[in-house]
Every structure is written in structure tokens, then in C-alpha cells.
Design a protein around this motif. Sequence first.
Motif, PDB file in Angstrom:
ATOM      1  N   ARG A 583     -12.423 -46.125 -47.322  1.00  0.00           N
ATOM      2  CA  ARG A 583     -11.142 -45.683 -46.867  1.00  0.00           C
ATOM      3  C   ARG A 583     -11.592 -45.159 -45.848  1.00  0.00           C
ATOM      4  O   ARG A 583     -11.444 -45.232 -44.702  1.00  0.00           O
ATOM      5  N   ALA A 589      -9.524 -50.265 -42.540  1.00  0.00           N
ATOM      6  CA  ALA A 589      -8.581 -50.203 -41.690  1.00  0.00           C
ATOM      7  C   ALA A 589      -7.748 -50.912 -41.123  1.00  0.00           C
ATOM      8  O   ALA A 589      -6.882 -50.863 -40.709  1.00  0.00           O
ATOM      9  N   ASP A 590      -8.256 -52.366 -41.060  1.00  0.00           N
ATOM     10  CA  ASP A 590      -8.011 -53.769 -40.332  1.00  0.00           C
ATOM     11  C   ASP A 590      -7.316 -53.751 -41.369  1.00  0.00           C
ATOM     12  O   ASP A 590      -6.041 -54.768 -40.476  1.00  0.00           O
ATOM     13  N   ARG A 591      -6.625 -53.717 -42.152  1.00  0.00           N
ATOM     14  CA  ARG A 591      -5.963 -53.869 -43.108  1.00  0.00           C
ATOM     15  C   ARG A 591      -4.891 -53.323 -44.245  1.00  0.00           C
ATOM     16  O   ARG A 591      -5.050 -53.009 -44.923  1.00  0.00           O
ATOM     17  N   PRO A 592      -3.598 -52.850 -43.073  1.00  0.00           N
ATOM     18  CA  PRO A 592      -2.663 -51.070 -42.933  1.00  0.00           C
ATOM     19  C   PRO A 592      -2.946 -51.660 -44.301  1.00  0.00           C
ATOM     20  O   PRO A 592      -2.182 -50.763 -46.026  1.00  0.00           O
ATOM     21  N   ARG A 593      -2.278 -53.173 -44.417  1.00  0.00           N
ATOM     22  CA  ARG A 593      -1.096 -53.093 -45.579  1.00  0.00           C
ATOM     23  C   ARG A 593      -2.037 -52.940 -47.046  1.00  0.00           C
ATOM     24  O   ARG A 593      -1.554 -52.460 -48.430  1.00  0.00           O
ATOM     25  N   HIS A 595      -4.239 -51.458 -47.984  1.00  0.00           N
ATOM     26  CA  HIS A 595      -5.235 -50.057 -47.786  1.00  0.00           C
ATOM     27  C   HIS A 595      -3.728 -48.775 -48.817  1.00  0.00           C
ATOM     28  O   HIS A 595      -4.404 -48.760 -49.517  1.00  0.00           O
ATOM     29  N   ALA A 596      -2.479 -49.392 -48.062  1.00  0.00           N
ATOM     30  CA  ALA A 596      -1.527 -48.545 -48.409  1.00  0.00           C
ATOM     31  C   ALA A 596      -1.599 -48.425 -49.945  1.00  0.00           C
ATOM     32  O   ALA A 596      -1.476 -47.767 -50.611  1.00  0.00           O
ATOM     33  N   LEU A 625       1.234 -44.800 -44.552  1.00  0.00           N
ATOM     34  CA  LEU A 625       0.062 -46.156 -43.855  1.00  0.00           C
ATOM     35  C   LEU A 625       1.836 -47.349 -44.356  1.00  0.00           C
ATOM     36  O   LEU A 625       1.962 -47.934 -43.433  1.00  0.00           O
ATOM     37  N   GLU A 628       3.905 -47.339 -41.154  1.00  0.00           N
ATOM     38  CA  GLU A 628       3.549 -47.659 -40.511  1.00  0.00           C
ATOM     39  C   GLU A 628       3.413 -48.660 -40.171  1.00  0.00           C
ATOM     40  O   GLU A 628       4.092 -50.018 -39.341  1.00  0.00           O
ATOM     41  N   THR A 629       3.354 -49.332 -41.299  1.00  0.00           N
ATOM     42  CA  THR A 629       3.064 -51.351 -41.269  1.00  0.00           C
ATOM     43  C   THR A 629       4.678 -51.350 -41.620  1.00  0.00           C
ATOM     44  O   THR A 629       4.877 -52.475 -41.570  1.00  0.00           O
TER      45      THR A 629
END
Length: 812
Positions: A583, A589-593, A595-596, A625, A628-629
Motif C-alpha cells: 500500500r 499507487a500507479d494502478r488504482p483499479r 489497488h481498489a 479508490l 476515484e477511478t
Amino acid sequence: MIDGGEDKTRGGGSPTPVRPERLRGPVEFVGRAAELAQLRRLVATPPCLILLEGEPGIGKSRLVAELLAELPGRHLIGECDDVPEPFPLGVLLDAIRGGADRLGPLNLVAGALAPLLPELADVLPDAPPPLTDPAAERHRLLRAVAAVLAALSPATLLLEDLHWADPATCELLAYLSTHPVEGLAVVLTARTATPGSSTPIHDALARTPPWSVTRVALSPLDADDVRRLAARTLRLDDPPQQLTATLLDRTAGIPFVVEEVLRTLAERGGDPLADDSVPFVLRDVLLWRLRPLDEATREVLGAAAVLGMTPDQPILASVLSLDRVAIGAAMTAAHRAGLLHDAGDGLRFRHDLARQVVYDLVPRESREWLHLRVARVLEQELPRPVAQLAHHYRRAGSGADFVRNAEAAADLATERGDDATAASFLLQTMDIAELPRPVRVRLAAKLGRSAIDGLSQAEAIPVLERLLADRRLPPGARGELGLVLGRMLRQQGEALRGYTEIERAVPYLRAPRRKAPALAVLAAPDTVVGRHVDDHLARCAEAETAAAASGDPAAHLAVRIARASLLLELGDPAAWAIISELRASAELADRPREHARACLNWAQGALHAGHPEQAEALLAAGRALVDETGYERLTSLVDATELSLDRAAGRLDGLAERLSRLIASSERMPVTLLDARAELATVLARTADTASGRHEQVESAERALREVVADARRVGAIWPLVQALSALARLTVTGRPDEAVRHAAEALALVRGKGILAWAAEAVSVLAEAAAAAGDPGRAAGAVAELEAGIAGRDAPLAQAALRRCRELVPA
């Protein structure tokens, strides 16, 4: 060009000429007073979203025209095309263009529309830098449209023929239903969905809460309405009942057909009850209107019907090799005959039903030739209208040209982040029998990737299954298609079938960067029965080896996420160090999907182990996330995880109702459905008051649990199966202890086969209680000892608490 059909004039003579004084404009509006009053009430108090539904010709457009005619304020109007190019939000952008003259200050996010609306460059903010994630780009586009609509409000947004809308438009409308724009009344018209032929707009709105959309269904006119129309149109004070009955019988009360018949009766005169002289169905009406036209005009009109609702006259001229003067004269003659009308932006068919009748009157060979000629003309346009080209080539019977353009349209849709539209084009290519195998495999691979995030999984699955059944399929294609099929099956809730397909695919996946994520999926222990945790650990190790060989950061990240999830389920404290490290990393962090998705998976694992605080924090991060995305596919997973957390924390007030709403709208992510049903059944069982004698509550809970058990067994989904069996054992332990022991023992056996004993905590508790109540606590000694040994040294607070209760009943 158009077949004139059978002449039904009396005595076979010449048709009665069209009277100069024939009716112009719509027949008087009748029969919709209640619906019109309802629409008035709704749009008077925005925000609101209204779906006006009905079969073709039922009068949807006419009703909203009546509404807008007397409605003050700004009207934003858009109309969907029956063959739209893969251009997301096209109908909404058209509506915005129409009202952009009074745009006020705009949120900066509205700049995302600047490349799509270059004519509004002077009023829109500068375009933001492009995003690398198509889904995030699409979500920003949705937010931009919402921002512009907010700036244009108060207003009424009317979008017609939404059964032809692109999925991105439908996604935005579903978003507006739950995130309404202040002062905006949204009115949609669409044909009623029929069984087996749902559309993106119906799918999108089906996933919204029932309160967020007002559905207004239009039914056919009744006898009184038809009678009033006949009286006003034919200028009869008291139309004969036989006329009303005949009209109703032969038009089915469809307003457009009734209107066209009455227009013809008014123009033609004569005895309206003489069946041999009066047309009573739409085809006969249009045949009567066609008879005065010469052959050249009929030929132009037939080509116009092939071209579409609003035929482009220059294209018609090129298709038929005629000059524009001749085309204009023919179109004007068709207008005078009542076959076309002036919509303000050119002559068009009065209704798609009328266009379809004219189209069907063109002989099949001529239709195919016209479609081919239209396609050849459209090939010269830049940019090439690939969706229209695919449509016309398919109707022309040119399979290779159709596939070429359908694939181009799918690629364009994928490039614009519209996976569902891409999948719909690719699905159509699968129907071409002469498609060479290599082409079919290539298109199927694209279909699978599009359908993963689109709405076409149910249709794509049998296509992939048929391809994989072909023994001549190349190994590389077998691996790729099998992996995609397995992922889709899992998303459709078919846990074991999906897992098995991925297992079969892995040996055929040659590239380590493809093999590593597939093996990472197989490392997840909470999905299927029949696989021990040692198998999952082995798969995880293989995934790590493949990721290292690939040198692909994305593959390495997927495996690390899977390793953390597996250790979390095992109760290994090392999981939390990996989660914290990931995390805090730039790669996640560069791959928010991703990450979610990872946060939500970890939140569920934390719940299983008994860490509610960590689960709350991970859920909050995952939800932020997703918002956001705009990764809509995970919305239901967010909701399901939140509701599971509430159940685990004992927050039961209103929980059953919230779970029921989630279940009712789970079409988008069927994989969450069984878990949500297990949660609902568990809540019903927990809240059933067994002591008060209210047997209906207990029976309802028990029925729900048994249904979950049956479905979980069928699909091989272990977590909801263990949960439902344990809850069923808990529900029956007081009144039917022997039955409770059987359910608990089955749950324990399943967990034993998985090798994660912490999952059996509730089942072992029931066994201990049943044995203690029977005065023979030693009967449960083996199960309690097995639980104790299985969780020794494990980070499993929930199971440790259950073990302490068991030891009070069954001492060591």
C-alpha cells in the motif's frame, strides 16, 4: 424497386388520388391524461429520472412532445441512432450542444469534453492530460458530462430511443439516478425490453435502487380512446361501435397505427366499414400511400429505407447514380404522399415502424444490392463510419467485409474504454459460419477481454466453450481463451467451473507474464471446494517463479497481492507486513483499479480472520479508490463487503433490507450474489426470535439458508457454503440438535478439506453446545481439539474467541 403488393381498391380500379386537403401534423392527442399528469408532477420538482417505456408506435415521443410543449425553461434534447458509431455519450453530447449557448461557470473537470466538443472550445476549460487507464478516462468523462449538465440546470433533459444507446451513456444515466444533478429533470424513452433481449439501458437501470428511477409504462389505447380519435379525425359525432371495434382489433390499439389508418380514412373518404376498400393495418396503409408514386420515386424511397430513419440525400444520389435534383423531387413526392415528414433537419420517416414496412417491401435481392451500394459509398468517408459499414455489409451478405468493419468498430470502442460496445460487435462476428479458424480465435480472444468488463459475459461464455471444444485449437489460443473463460465463469458466480478452466489453461500459457496472474488466481483459497490450502500455496509459489521470469511489474504485483491474501486467510501475521509494504509502494499507487481490488479482497480476508478494525480501514480505502477511478464493476463488491462488516459487528438494524436491495441489483457482478445471499440468510437466522413462537421467521430464515447451501454446492463455492451450513446448524441447535450436528459436521468436513481450521469456528461451537446440552460433552472433544490444533500460533482472533467458548463447554 418496391413491391406494390395486392391492389385492394374496390373493383380493382385505379386508387383514389390523395386529396389536397388531407390532414397535416399529428392527429389530436388523446388517451394519455394520467401519464401526462404524472410526468408534469415529476418534472415540476427536479431532480428526477423518468423512464418512459412501451412497444414501438405506442406514443412515447408524442407524449413527451406534449409535455415539452407546455413546459417552461431549458430543454436539452438528444435522440439515439439505430446504428450508432462507437462514440460514447454521443446522444448526451448532442443534447449539450443544443443548450450550450447559455453555459455558466464550469468545473475544471468539464475540460475532459473539450476534445469531443471542439465547437465549444471557447466556453469549456482546457482539456486535462490524458489518463493511461481507459476506465478512469471514461469515469472522468462521465464526471465532465455531469458537471456541464449541472451548469445548464435548471433544465429538462430528454433523451429518446435509449434502447439504441451506447453502454457509456447508460452508465452515466444510472449514475445520475443515484447522484442526481440539482434542478435537472431527466426523461428517457425506450422500447420495453422483451424476455431474452435486454438492452444496456435496461441492464444499467436494473442495477439502481428502485426509488431512483420512475418507470412509466404506456399501454395500447382502449376502445374509448380509439372512439374519440375516430370522432375527431373523421368528423363523426358518434362513430359506430363496429368501426371502433374493427379499428381496435386490426391495429391492436397501437397509437401510431391507429393514427395512420385514421389519416388514410380521412383522406380517402368512402364507407369506413367497407373492409374491401379501407386499409386497417399499417402495411396496407403504406401500400395505399405508395400507389400514386411513380416507379422512380418508389426506388428512391426504398433506398431511403435501407439507409435509415433520416436518409442523407447526397448519399442516396451516389447509391442510385442519380443527380440530387431527381432525389430531391422523389423525396418531396414521398413527403406529399404522407410517407415522410419534415423534422426540421430534413425529411425523415414518420416512425421506424413505417420505415420497416417500406424496407420489407423492397425485394430481398434488391435490399442486399442497396446495402452493398450504401457500404461502398460510405467507404469513401473519413473517418470511416465503421459501425454503419458493418451493419450494411452484414445486411448485404458480405461476411468478410462485415467482420473487417465490426472488428474495427470493436477496436475503436476498446480504445475509448467502452468494453461493452466492443463485446457486442465481436459477438456478432461469431455468427459468421465461414470465418477462418485463426480469425475466429483472434476475435474470440478480443471478445473475452472485452466481455470481462462489459455486459456480454453470458453471451460470450458459450462462444468460448465451443471454441475450446475444438481439438484443433492451437495450444497458445487454448491457454488464452481458457483463462478468459475461467475468469468470466468466476465472475458469473460459477466458482468451481471457473477455477477448473483456469487450471486447464495454465499449462498452455507460454508467456510467464500471462501465466503468473493466472496462477495467482488459483492461489485464492476462499473460492472453491475440493482444493487444499497446500495446493493454493503451491500455486502461489509457481506464480512467484513465473513473475520473476517475466520481469513484468504488473505480474509481480498481482502475485504479491495474492500472496498477502493467502497468508491473511491462513492467519499468518506476515500478511500485514506485505499489505503495508504494497500500500505504500508506487507500483500499487500507479494502478488504482488493482489497488481498489486488493483492498477489498484484503478487507474480506480480515473479516474472515476476525480483524474488524483493519477490515473497516481497508474497506474505506477500497471505496475511495472505486469512487476515484469510477471502476463500476467493483461497486457491488464494496457494498457487499460493507454489509458483511456490519453483520460481523452486530449492526443488524435495517441490514436485511439493505442486503435485499443489493441482491436485487447484483446483475453487474454476479460473483457477489451468493455471498450476499449467505449474509442475508445469516442475518435472518440471527434475528429470528425462536423463543417467541414466531415460526414464520424461523422458517423463512431456514428456507433462505437451505437455498444458499444448495446453490453453493452446485457451483462449488466454499465460503458461502461453510457460512450457510454453520448458520443453519446454529438455527436448529435448540429444537433439532441432531440435525444441527449434521450441518455442523458437514461444514467442518469442508473446512478440513480446505485445511484452514479457523473457518470452522462457528461449526465447532455448535457441536460443543449440542454435545453439552445432551449431557455428553465428550462427543465434541475431537472437533474442539482439532480446532485448537488448527489455529495454534495463527493470527485468528475470531476462531480463538470461539475456542475459548468451546473449552468452557468441553474441557480438555
